[in-house]
Enzyme design. Structure first.
Site, PDB file in Angstrom:
ATOM      1  N   MET A  14       0.884  -1.164   0.000  1.00 26.39           N
ATOM      2  CA  MET A  14       0.000   0.000   0.000  1.00 26.39           C
ATOM      3  C   MET A  14       0.922   1.215   0.000  1.00 26.39           C
ATOM      4  SD  MET A  14      -3.159   0.983   2.570  1.00 26.39           S
ATOM      5  CE  MET A  14      -2.222   1.148   4.098  1.00 26.39           C
TER       6      MET A  14
ATOM      7  N   HIS B 297      -7.469   9.655  -8.397  1.00 28.42           N
ATOM      8  CA  HIS B 297      -6.565   8.587  -7.970  1.00 28.42           C
ATOM      9  C   HIS B 297      -5.495   9.095  -7.008  1.00 28.42           C
ATOM     10  CE1 HIS B 297      -8.367   5.430 -10.330  1.00 28.42           C
ATOM     11  NE2 HIS B 297      -8.368   6.231 -11.386  1.00 28.42           N
TER      12      HIS B 297
END
Length: 326
Positions: free
Chosen positions: A28, A174
């Site tokens: 992540m 995003h």
């Protein structure tokens, strides 16, 4: 004994960016969170999603990454290796933030879709600190929430098919925090949304959409109607489809006026045939009209369109435009 009162829920929109499909082998690389609102019993109060937020960019935890996944975020992985936050420190800071903003309430992570974001977030919380302020199941999927309220299949629970009023006007960039804020607005809109009452599916023969019983080049046969070349079919019947009525041509194709009359019939879907050789176009504005009305559009060559229409006619209020030649 007095009934136990449930704690209020505080919904926190979370969006993550990752450099691969699963945590562990992949990382992540950023995540953002924004408080969407609070539910106390049947009452939901939306929050300003820009007021209470959290954002971190993280140092990758492995050498593995998928270039296409990394490119979505626009983040520089080499910079993250040098400057990204230590995951253990970032998750500790996030836990503290969640507990602070949710004081007196049960925090619930919400995502769109929650399955991807929750997988990474929960894995990181347990891997780097062994503690999740959301518990092991405190997440809510906005796609499922919409599908349940709108009474549509989960595959139809996409932003492109939601009523425009539910969507945030913010762009989906995003960037994890931008997207968490955008989806916090979607969450609140969904929680406060009362969808239109469903239209009952009529009993067979009582206003249902007539099935097409035969298709060949230049000829369509439908229940209760004389054979013809092109047809408009809808709950309760149909009639020949005269292209000149609304100026339809092969290009740009089926015009919005052709489907407007279906919207007052309580249809849940409209089938648009492209002709036997797929030479009949569909004007983009036509699909937009259906999307804004929350009506599912099916576009296919005429033989496939007939199959879809007949299947839907068994259980739904469906309409369709059918062209039997080129």
């Amino acid at each position: 004994m007095a009934a136990r009162t449930a704690r209020p829920s505080l919904y926190i929109s979370v969006d993550i960016e990752a450099d691969g499909p699963i945590p562990g082998p992949y990382s992540m690389i950023s995540f953002g969170a924004a408080v969407a609102g609070r539910q106390d019993g049947a009452s939901y109060t939306a929050a300003d999603p820009e007021q209470l937020t959290f954002y971190r960019e993280l140092r990758p935890i492995s050498e593995e990454f998928v270039p296409g996944a990394l490119a979505v975020s626009g983040l520089d992985r080499d910079r993250l290796v040098r400057e990204g936050a230590d995951p253990a420190v970032a998750m500790a800071e996030f836990r503290a933030w969640v507990r602070e903003v949710s004081a007196g309430a049960q925090p619930v992570m919400c995502g769109y879709p929650a399955s991807f974001d929750w997988t990474f977030l929960y894995w990181y919380l347990i891997r780097f600190g062994a503690d999740s302020p959301f518990g092991h199941s405190g997440c809510l999927d906005m796609k499922t929430l919409y599908a349940t309220k709108a009474r549509v299949p989960l595959r139809a629970a996409v932003k492109g098919r939601m009523p425009r009023a539910l969507l945030s006007r913010r762009p989906h960039t995003h960037h994890a925090l931008d997207d968490a804020i955008e989806q916090a607005e979607l969450m609140s809109n969904l929680m406060l949304w009362t969808p239109p009452a469903p239209v009952p599916v009529p009993e067979p023969g009582a206003g249902r959409s007539p099935r097409i019983t035969h298709l060949s080049w230049g000829r369509i046969e439908a229940e209760g109607l004389a054979p013809g070349k092109d047809f408009r079919l809808h709950p309760g019947g149909g009639r020949p489809w005269d292209w000149s009525e609304h100026g339809t041509r092969h290009e740009p194709g089926i015009r919005p006026q052709e489907v407007a009359g279906f919207l007052g019939m309580g249809v849940t879907a409209v089938v648009l045939s492209q002709g036997m050789e797929q030479r009949l176009g569909i004007a983009p504005q036509t699909l937009e009209v259906l999307r804004e009305a929350g009506v599912e559009a099916h576009v296919a060559p005429t033989p496939e369109a007939v199959e879809v229409y007949n299947r839907l006619a068994a259980t739904e209020r469906v309409a369709g435009l059918f062209h039997s030649t080129c």
